[in-house]
Design a protein around this motif. Structure first.
Motif, PDB file in Angstrom:
ATOM      1  N   SER A  49       3.016   1.409  -2.455  1.00  0.00           N
ATOM      2  CA  SER A  49       3.744   0.919  -1.283  1.00  0.00           C
ATOM      3  C   SER A  49       2.795   0.154  -0.362  1.00  0.00           C
ATOM      4  O   SER A  49       1.572   0.325  -0.411  1.00  0.00           O
ATOM      5  CB  SER A  49       4.376   2.092  -0.530  1.00  0.00           C
ATOM      6  OG  SER A  49       3.373   2.980  -0.044  1.00  0.00           O
ATOM      7  N   THR A  89       1.798  -0.898   6.143  1.00  0.00           N
ATOM      8  CA  THR A  89       2.180  -1.733   7.275  1.00  0.00           C
ATOM      9  C   THR A  89       1.264  -1.555   8.482  1.00  0.00           C
ATOM     10  O   THR A  89       1.311  -2.348   9.430  1.00  0.00           O
ATOM     11  CB  THR A  89       3.630  -1.425   7.695  1.00  0.00           C
ATOM     12  OG1 THR A  89       3.726  -0.035   8.028  1.00  0.00           O
ATOM     13  CG2 THR A  89       4.600  -1.727   6.554  1.00  0.00           C
ATOM     14  N   ASN A 121       7.349 -11.524   9.731  1.00  0.00           N
ATOM     15  CA  ASN A 121       7.377 -10.612   8.586  1.00  0.00           C
ATOM     16  C   ASN A 121       6.020 -10.151   8.068  1.00  0.00           C
ATOM     17  O   ASN A 121       5.961  -9.215   7.271  1.00  0.00           O
ATOM     18  CB  ASN A 121       8.139 -11.270   7.425  1.00  0.00           C
ATOM     19  CG  ASN A 121       9.601 -11.490   7.747  1.00  0.00           C
ATOM     20  OD1 ASN A 121      10.425 -10.581   7.640  1.00  0.00           O
ATOM     21  ND2 ASN A 121       9.937 -12.717   8.142  1.00  0.00           N
ATOM     22  N   SER A 132       3.684  -8.487   9.283  1.00  0.00           N
ATOM     23  CA  SER A 132       3.303  -7.105   9.594  1.00  0.00           C
ATOM     24  C   SER A 132       3.807  -6.136   8.531  1.00  0.00           C
ATOM     25  O   SER A 132       3.193  -5.083   8.312  1.00  0.00           O
ATOM     26  CB  SER A 132       3.838  -6.701  10.974  1.00  0.00           C
ATOM     27  OG  SER A 132       5.252  -6.765  11.003  1.00  0.00           O
ATOM     28  N   ASP A 133       4.911  -6.479   7.854  1.00  0.00           N
ATOM     29  CA  ASP A 133       5.423  -5.628   6.774  1.00  0.00           C
ATOM     30  C   ASP A 133       4.487  -5.599   5.575  1.00  0.00           C
ATOM     31  O   ASP A 133       4.585  -4.713   4.723  1.00  0.00           O
ATOM     32  CB  ASP A 133       6.807  -6.101   6.323  1.00  0.00           C
ATOM     33  CG  ASP A 133       7.859  -5.923   7.412  1.00  0.00           C
ATOM     34  OD1 ASP A 133       7.654  -5.070   8.289  1.00  0.00           O
ATOM     35  OD2 ASP A 133       8.876  -6.638   7.374  1.00  0.00           O
TER      36      ASP A 133
END
Length: 491
Positions: free
Chosen positions: A40, A43, A127, A129-130
């Motif tokens: 994953s 962030t 986006n 930062s995601d």
């Protein structure tokens, strides 16, 4: 593939991506820091972000071309303990990105390609930062048309914090006024077989012509191969004719911009010492262009008069009856000095952004190409390709590698923390100008004598001639009246 015009190695390259209107995409490269052990995204990593805008004269290119592969620069950041996120964007080019008619009620607006870039930058801001990026620490790097693109955004409250513009200004490449764009729109429509007059020879409605244009098969439009030219008298180009005189005077920006916008925190304005090499590599293959010395001398004397025209030829060693390769190499050196180097200096002289740093890349391109028969030159695009790594990483001379490593450290320090690469170009308390020199001797903070007085004082003599010839407009006369006229017409 246009790598041979830079020149760069063309063997063992993957197939180039097919040109398509479906091009509003970007590529994101993440260091391991941004990925958790389960795969994953982290962030909370908050890493610096470097965005690349490619060049190609607003006509060709892609941020995904193999020689723009930034893997080696990303690895360099990881190895030195300053990981960052790399993003490369694409935008519409040629007719699809830059054709315009002000008479079509917005059906064919101006500067679509530049607005595409803004859309991509806003997407990144919203986006990144995601993916673990720090939205408050974005630097944009552009080269050639990409550098010009950045230069018209830096004072307009951009989403990026810092800017690096290599070999691209609004003066280096031409633009067109709205009326010139409309005439071109009608010409391109006629080339597609679209009637621009009715049966009674009256002009048809531009809106009707635009609707037919839009319905035309996209491949037929692309086959017109029109080189994209930005539109002047517009948001990005608030003057009718961009010039070095206006740039240097700080007039190439929107009215009252200081009260309307917040500029970038800092910028690097760069040039190579032989950006004109790309013209040499293309023109040397054009069998219809001959007698370069004779043509250049005629243009120079026609524009400047016999005495000053002869002086310009003498500065660059252009003599009657000299072999065409030698004459073209000298003319393209003049192009490098006046169309790229002087234009970059004009941007620095404007002093709109206090933390402005001048950057000179003088590391010769070692790869085979037409210009290599003339000697060693730091050619157009070789700077950004070397910075990113691209296909040439393992093929540059061993002596280059320490210099490249030090240079990458300097650029990444600027990207990561805003650390100055050298002294600011302008300081009131200091008479001389200063900049960063990248050459075989290393990466050095130098005074302006390093680029004005080398090579028998060629650039100093050129700029003095320009001032005597036309005052503050002298460099523009030399570039647009002499240099561009030779390149475009040769007569």
């Amino acid at each position: 593939m246009d790598a041979s015009n830079i020149p760069l190695p063309t063997d063992n390259l993957p197939d180039d991506e097919e040109q398509s209107e479906d091009c509003l995409n970007l590529s994101i490269r993440l260091p391991p820091t941004c990925v958790n052990s389960n795969g994953s995204l982290r962030t909370d990593a908050k890493l610096p972000v470097l965005v690349f805008i490619h060049g190609g004269a607003f006509f060709l290119g892609s941020g995904n071309r193999p020689y723009y592969d930034p893997t080696n620069l990303v690895l360099h950041g990881i190895q030195r303990g300053t990981p960052f996120i790399m993003v490369s964007i694409n935008y519409r080019l040629g007719i699809l990105g830059f054709m315009h008619s002000p008479s079509t009620s917005g059906l064919i607006p101006e500067n679509n390609g530049l607005y595409d870039q803004d859309l991509a930058l806003s997407f990144i801001k919203d986006n990144i930062s995601d993916f673990g990026g720090d939205v408050n620490n974005i630097t944009v790097l552009g080269q050639s048309a990409g550098g010009e693109s950045i230069s018209v955004k830096t004072v307009r409250s951009p989403v990026f914090k810092r800017a690096i513009a290599f070999s691209g200004t609004p003066v280096t490449m031409p633009s067109m006024t709205p009326s010139e764009h409309h005439d071109n729109f009608l010409s391109q429509a006629s080339s597609l077989g679209i009637a621009i007059k009715d049966k009674d020879s009256k002009e048809r409605s531009p809106i009707a012509i635009a609707h037919e244009f839009i319905k035309t098969d996209i491949q037929k439009i692309r086959d017109l191969a029109w080189v994209g030219l930005p539109c002047a008298n517009s948001e990005f180009f608030p003057v009718e004719k961009p010039s070095m005189e206006l740039t240097k005077a700080g007039k190439m920006v929107p009215e009252n911009w200081r009260t309307r916008f917040t500029p970038v925190e800092a910028q690097i304005i760069g040039t190579t010492t032989y950006d004109g090499g790309i013209s040499y590599n293309m023109m040397s293959k054009n069998d219809s262009r001959k007698d370069h010395a004779k043509a250049f001398e005629h243009i120079a004397k026609d524009v400047l008069g016999d005495q000053q025209g002869a002086e310009l030829c003498e500065i660059y060693g252009i003599k009657p009856n000299m072999p065409d390769p030698d004459a073209l190499q000298a003319v393209c050196l003049f192009e490098s000095d006046i169309g790229f180097f002087a234009a970059a200096l004009a941007t620095c002289e404007a002093d709109l952004i206090p933390k402005t740093y001048f950057h000179v890349f003088d590391l010769p391109d070692p790869f085979d190409g037409p210009i290599r028969k003339q000697g060693e030159f730091a050619t157009h695009t070789f700077d950004v390709v070397t910075l990113l790594g691209g296909v040439s990483e393992e093929r540059v001379p061993e002596s280059y590698k320490p210099v490249i490593g030090q240079w990458r450290d300097t650029i990444l320090d600027f990207v990561v923390s805003g650390r100055p690469p050298c002294e600011e170009y302008v300081r009131e308390e200091r008479g001389e100008r200063r900049g960063l020199m990248v050459n075989k001797d290393g990466v050095r903070d130098v005074g302006d004598e390093e680029w004005l007085d080398n090579d028998e004082g060629r650039r100093r003599r050129l700029f003095e001639l320009a001032q005597r010839a036309r005052g503050d407009a002298g460099c523009d006369v030399l570039w647009m009246g002499v240099g561009r006229r030779f390149l475009m017409k040769g007569e």
